[in-house]
Design a protein around this motif. Sequence first.
Motif, PDB file in Angstrom:
ATOM      1  N   GLY A  42       0.803  -1.222   0.000  1.00  0.00           N
ATOM      2  CA  GLY A  42       0.000   0.000   0.000  1.00  0.00           C
ATOM      3  C   GLY A  42       0.832   1.266   0.000  1.00  0.00           C
ATOM      4  O   GLY A  42       0.302   2.357   0.159  1.00  0.00           O
ATOM      5  N   SER A  43       2.168   1.136  -0.204  1.00  0.00           N
ATOM      6  CA  SER A  43       2.998   2.339  -0.184  1.00  0.00           C
ATOM      7  C   SER A  43       3.000   3.038  -1.541  1.00  0.00           C
ATOM      8  O   SER A  43       3.541   4.121  -1.668  1.00  0.00           O
ATOM      9  N   GLY A  44       2.411   2.403  -2.566  1.00  0.00           N
ATOM     10  CA  GLY A  44       2.312   3.065  -3.861  1.00  0.00           C
ATOM     11  C   GLY A  44       3.268   2.571  -4.927  1.00  0.00           C
ATOM     12  O   GLY A  44       3.349   3.154  -6.003  1.00  0.00           O
ATOM     13  N   LYS A  45       4.000   1.482  -4.637  1.00  0.00           N
ATOM     14  CA  LYS A  45       4.979   0.973  -5.616  1.00  0.00           C
ATOM     15  C   LYS A  45       4.322   0.585  -6.933  1.00  0.00           C
ATOM     16  O   LYS A  45       4.756   0.993  -8.006  1.00  0.00           O
ATOM     17  N   SER A  46       3.261  -0.231  -6.817  1.00  0.00           N
ATOM     18  CA  SER A  46       2.618  -0.718  -8.041  1.00  0.00           C
ATOM     19  C   SER A  46       1.976   0.428  -8.813  1.00  0.00           C
ATOM     20  O   SER A  46       2.006   0.453 -10.044  1.00  0.00           O
ATOM     21  N   THR A  47       1.401   1.381  -8.093  1.00  0.00           N
ATOM     22  CA  THR A  47       0.818   2.546  -8.751  1.00  0.00           C
ATOM     23  C   THR A  47       1.902   3.305  -9.510  1.00  0.00           C
ATOM     24  O   THR A  47       1.701   3.722 -10.653  1.00  0.00           O
ATOM     25  N   LEU A  48       3.060   3.454  -8.871  1.00  0.00           N
ATOM     26  CA  LEU A  48       4.152   4.206  -9.498  1.00  0.00           C
ATOM     27  C   LEU A  48       4.599   3.537 -10.792  1.00  0.00           C
ATOM     28  O   LEU A  48       4.698   4.192 -11.834  1.00  0.00           O
ATOM     29  N   VAL A  49       4.837   2.225 -10.765  1.00  0.00           N
ATOM     30  CA  VAL A  49       5.373   1.592 -11.973  1.00  0.00           C
ATOM     31  C   VAL A  49       4.339   1.574 -13.095  1.00  0.00           C
ATOM     32  O   VAL A  49       4.696   1.542 -14.267  1.00  0.00           O
ATOM     33  N   GLN A  50       3.052   1.609 -12.751  1.00  0.00           N
ATOM     34  CA  GLN A  50       2.054   1.630 -13.816  1.00  0.00           C
ATOM     35  C   GLN A  50       2.010   2.978 -14.528  1.00  0.00           C
ATOM     36  O   GLN A  50       1.397   3.107 -15.586  1.00  0.00           O
ATOM     37  N   HIS A  51       2.667   3.981 -13.940  1.00  0.00           N
ATOM     38  CA  HIS A  51       2.814   5.255 -14.649  1.00  0.00           C
ATOM     39  C   HIS A  51       3.924   5.173 -15.692  1.00  0.00           C
ATOM     40  O   HIS A  51       3.937   5.930 -16.649  1.00  0.00           O
ATOM     41  N   PHE A  52       4.878   4.249 -15.465  1.00  0.00           N
ATOM     42  CA  PHE A  52       6.041   4.170 -16.358  1.00  0.00           C
ATOM     43  C   PHE A  52       5.636   3.758 -17.774  1.00  0.00           C
ATOM     44  O   PHE A  52       6.284   4.132 -18.738  1.00  0.00           O
ATOM     45  N   ASN A  53       4.602   2.904 -17.894  1.00  0.00           N
ATOM     46  CA  ASN A  53       4.211   2.529 -19.255  1.00  0.00           C
ATOM     47  C   ASN A  53       2.830   3.063 -19.632  1.00  0.00           C
ATOM     48  O   ASN A  53       2.169   2.547 -20.517  1.00  0.00           O
ATOM     49  N   GLY A  54       2.408   4.105 -18.898  1.00  0.00           N
ATOM     50  CA  GLY A  54       1.217   4.825 -19.329  1.00  0.00           C
ATOM     51  C   GLY A  54      -0.099   4.145 -19.015  1.00  0.00           C
ATOM     52  O   GLY A  54      -1.135   4.548 -19.532  1.00  0.00           O
ATOM     53  N   LEU A  55      -0.092   3.107 -18.187  1.00  0.00           N
ATOM     54  CA  LEU A  55      -1.365   2.479 -17.815  1.00  0.00           C
ATOM     55  C   LEU A  55      -2.150   3.410 -16.908  1.00  0.00           C
ATOM     56  O   LEU A  55      -3.371   3.474 -16.976  1.00  0.00           O
ATOM     57  N   VAL A 163      13.436  -1.133 -21.460  1.00  0.00           N
ATOM     58  CA  VAL A 163      13.249  -0.959 -20.018  1.00  0.00           C
ATOM     59  C   VAL A 163      12.419  -2.124 -19.498  1.00  0.00           C
ATOM     60  O   VAL A 163      11.335  -2.416 -20.018  1.00  0.00           O
ATOM     61  N   LEU A 164      12.937  -2.812 -18.474  1.00  0.00           N
ATOM     62  CA  LEU A 164      12.196  -3.925 -17.875  1.00  0.00           C
ATOM     63  C   LEU A 164      11.702  -3.499 -16.501  1.00  0.00           C
ATOM     64  O   LEU A 164      12.502  -3.131 -15.645  1.00  0.00           O
ATOM     65  N   VAL A 165      10.395  -3.512 -16.299  1.00  0.00           N
ATOM     66  CA  VAL A 165       9.836  -3.162 -14.994  1.00  0.00           C
ATOM     67  C   VAL A 165       9.110  -4.387 -14.469  1.00  0.00           C
ATOM     68  O   VAL A 165       8.183  -4.894 -15.108  1.00  0.00           O
ATOM     69  N   GLN A 190      23.547  -5.518 -17.536  1.00  0.00           N
ATOM     70  CA  GLN A 190      24.895  -5.340 -18.095  1.00  0.00           C
ATOM     71  C   GLN A 190      24.866  -5.309 -19.623  1.00  0.00           C
ATOM     72  O   GLN A 190      25.709  -4.698 -20.261  1.00  0.00           O
ATOM     73  N   ALA A 191      23.829  -5.956 -20.189  1.00  0.00           N
ATOM     74  CA  ALA A 191      23.706  -5.946 -21.655  1.00  0.00           C
ATOM     75  C   ALA A 191      23.052  -4.662 -22.156  1.00  0.00           C
ATOM     76  O   ALA A 191      22.810  -4.505 -23.338  1.00  0.00           O
ATOM     77  N   GLY A 192      22.707  -3.756 -21.214  1.00  0.00           N
ATOM     78  CA  GLY A 192      22.214  -2.455 -21.646  1.00  0.00           C
ATOM     79  C   GLY A 192      20.772  -2.139 -21.286  1.00  0.00           C
ATOM     80  O   GLY A 192      20.303  -1.031 -21.527  1.00  0.00           O
ATOM     81  N   HIS A 193      20.039  -3.112 -20.727  1.00  0.00           N
ATOM     82  CA  HIS A 193      18.667  -2.834 -20.341  1.00  0.00           C
ATOM     83  C   HIS A 193      18.615  -1.980 -19.074  1.00  0.00           C
ATOM     84  O   HIS A 193      19.513  -2.035 -18.242  1.00  0.00           O
ATOM     85  N   THR A 194      17.550  -1.203 -18.959  1.00  0.00           N
ATOM     86  CA  THR A 194      17.267  -0.527 -17.707  1.00  0.00           C
ATOM     87  C   THR A 194      16.338  -1.445 -16.924  1.00  0.00           C
ATOM     88  O   THR A 194      15.360  -1.933 -17.484  1.00  0.00           O
ATOM     89  N   VAL A 195      16.670  -1.715 -15.661  1.00  0.00           N
ATOM     90  CA  VAL A 195      15.878  -2.682 -14.902  1.00  0.00           C
ATOM     91  C   VAL A 195      15.303  -2.023 -13.648  1.00  0.00           C
ATOM     92  O   VAL A 195      16.026  -1.390 -12.885  1.00  0.00           O
ATOM     93  N   VAL A 196      13.985  -2.138 -13.474  1.00  0.00           N
ATOM     94  CA  VAL A 196      13.323  -1.642 -12.266  1.00  0.00           C
ATOM     95  C   VAL A 196      12.578  -2.819 -11.643  1.00  0.00           C
ATOM     96  O   VAL A 196      11.772  -3.463 -12.319  1.00  0.00           O
ATOM     97  N   VAL A 197      12.883  -3.137 -10.382  1.00  0.00           N
ATOM     98  CA  VAL A 197      12.265  -4.295  -9.749  1.00  0.00           C
ATOM     99  C   VAL A 197      11.612  -3.883  -8.429  1.00  0.00           C
ATOM    100  O   VAL A 197      12.215  -3.163  -7.633  1.00  0.00           O
ATOM    101  N   ILE A 198      10.374  -4.338  -8.249  1.00  0.00           N
ATOM    102  CA  ILE A 198       9.730  -4.186  -6.944  1.00  0.00           C
ATOM    103  C   ILE A 198       9.973  -5.478  -6.181  1.00  0.00           C
ATOM    104  O   ILE A 198       9.748  -6.568  -6.721  1.00  0.00           O
ATOM    105  N   THR A 199      10.465  -5.389  -4.967  1.00  0.00           N
ATOM    106  CA  THR A 199      10.670  -6.616  -4.200  1.00  0.00           C
ATOM    107  C   THR A 199      10.611  -6.352  -2.709  1.00  0.00           C
ATOM    108  O   THR A 199      10.781  -5.225  -2.249  1.00  0.00           O
ATOM    109  N   HIS A 200      10.334  -7.435  -1.967  1.00  0.00           N
ATOM    110  CA  HIS A 200      10.389  -7.356  -0.505  1.00  0.00           C
ATOM    111  C   HIS A 200      11.654  -8.043   0.017  1.00  0.00           C
ATOM    112  O   HIS A 200      11.902  -8.044   1.209  1.00  0.00           O
ATOM    113  N   HIS A 201      12.418  -8.663  -0.914  1.00  0.00           N
ATOM    114  CA  HIS A 201      13.629  -9.361  -0.477  1.00  0.00           C
ATOM    115  C   HIS A 201      14.787  -8.377  -0.423  1.00  0.00           C
ATOM    116  O   HIS A 201      15.428  -8.094  -1.431  1.00  0.00           O
TER     117      HIS A 201
END
Lengths: 280, 266
Positions: A42-55, A163-165, A190-201
């Motif tokens: 509920g901190s807004g992570k999923s909401t934030l990433v859904q802005h990245f691809n315009g959903l 970009v991988l989210v 390392q191959a050049g992708h931008t990586v954004v990951v949501i995790t609890h680990h």
Amino acid sequence: MILVEHLTHIYAPGTPLALTSLEDVSLHIEEGEFVVLAGATGSGKSTLVQHFNGLLLPTAGRVLVGGRDTRDKKVRRDLWRTVGLLFQNPEQQLFEESVFAEVAFACRNLGLDEKTVAVRACRALEMVGLEPDRYRALSPFALSRGQQQLVALAGLLAYQPPVLVLDEPTSGLDPAAREHIWQLLKKLQQAGHTVVVITHHMEDAARFAGRVVVLHRGKIYRQGTPRQVFSDPGGLRAVGLDVPMPCELMYCLQQKGLPVKSGIITLDEAELELKNLAMG
Amino acid sequence: MQGNITLGFYVPGQSFIHRLDPRTKILACLAMTMAVLFCNHPAGFAALSLVTLLALGLARVTPQLLLGILRPFGIFLVLALLLQLLFTPGRPLMMLGPLQLTREGVHFGFQLLWRLVLLIISGSLLTLTTSPLMITAALEDLLKPFRRVGVPVFELAMMMSIALRFVPTLLEEAQQIIRAQQSRGAAFTRGRLVQRVQGLVTLLVPLFASAFRRADELATAMEIRCYRPGANRTRMHQLRFHCRDYAVLAGTGVLFLIVLVMRWWG
């Protein structure tokens, strides 16, 4: 690559059910970065990433992807090609009759020819650790949840968005598969992708992230390198997060007055520090 | 989030009508419906309209809300009126090209229109002031006598409450699925027809799969709690008639009888 400026998002604005999910969030994700987003439920992570691809569109503020505003409808239509978003629940997207068709779905939407699609889909399956020959003809509904998750991930990797989210890509995976996925993501970065990951680990975050961004109640609570962010276990615990075990251990030792360095986040570093301590 | 008010929309509140026993509301709604259908006397319509207006006031329904309830029926109402106006034979009032407007047409047309409006309002008043769960509970209670003739009342009521319970869940799920598929380039609102149909498939398959999975899980969850239909379980909210319920029932009952008397002897 992704520029978030004073982003505020309110669900159902103007109704009694209005809910402010994000409040004045500003964030800049550079090309080729490995960013981990953390925060309690509920901190807004999923909401934030859904802005990245315009959903989702900002209620206030703006989001630029590659310099282009997501509020522009034409930009939004093709944004999925640039920013690949993987949702948390694979069962909410599987629909094809075979694993192969499932993985190939996004590729086909790109308009690639069947030969390229087949090559890419098989390679993506190999990448996530599912042998193409064994799995390609199976129904995705016959797989375990962890395997479904891998299939969904393969579908994303197959169409190779820059970009991988990923929203909790390793939940439901066994430790070996989890490790494999993190290594894979690192390789892709390392191959050049931008990586954004949501995790609890947080242990994984500490090992792989270049930058950790902590959200708390729709605001950025803290961001920086893992070392910076995990230097304050108390504060992180107050917002509902864990800190990596080595970090915690060093912090406790410090509290007991032992002369150990702070800013230790991996097991190897902790081991070295403990050896030094024992040698005196 | 939909801004428009749909049929069966429930607005929580504490008004007189909200606090009535749901069984009272169902019975009163039924009596009003019958009365409206049987009524053919202007005085009867006046009385029914007055009672409906009173009920609207007691339920604290604002004019905007009332308009919101009626708006979706607008086209249907206008169409019904026009058909009656133009195609009822009788004494002509004026000619409109090949069609003629008759005295009977005007009479029946507006009578039909008024009937429909009253029916919509009384039906909406029930759903507007009663939560779906209370309606189900009341139906279960009212239909109890039919168990003797083999109607599976408890099962029907349980099915209805489960269905109502999962409508918002499935809507939410559908939205999630649409987003997930859009992220993979599925087209829902653009492209050629073939693409749109394919887009629909990408939504419906996961949605059905998930509905079946949910049903399966729910069945298991009910079984491990030893659910047995018709086991005479107690309820958290016991239904109980109060004075106001008897008053409302008596009032609508009398109104219904008056309308009947006016129809056959008036």
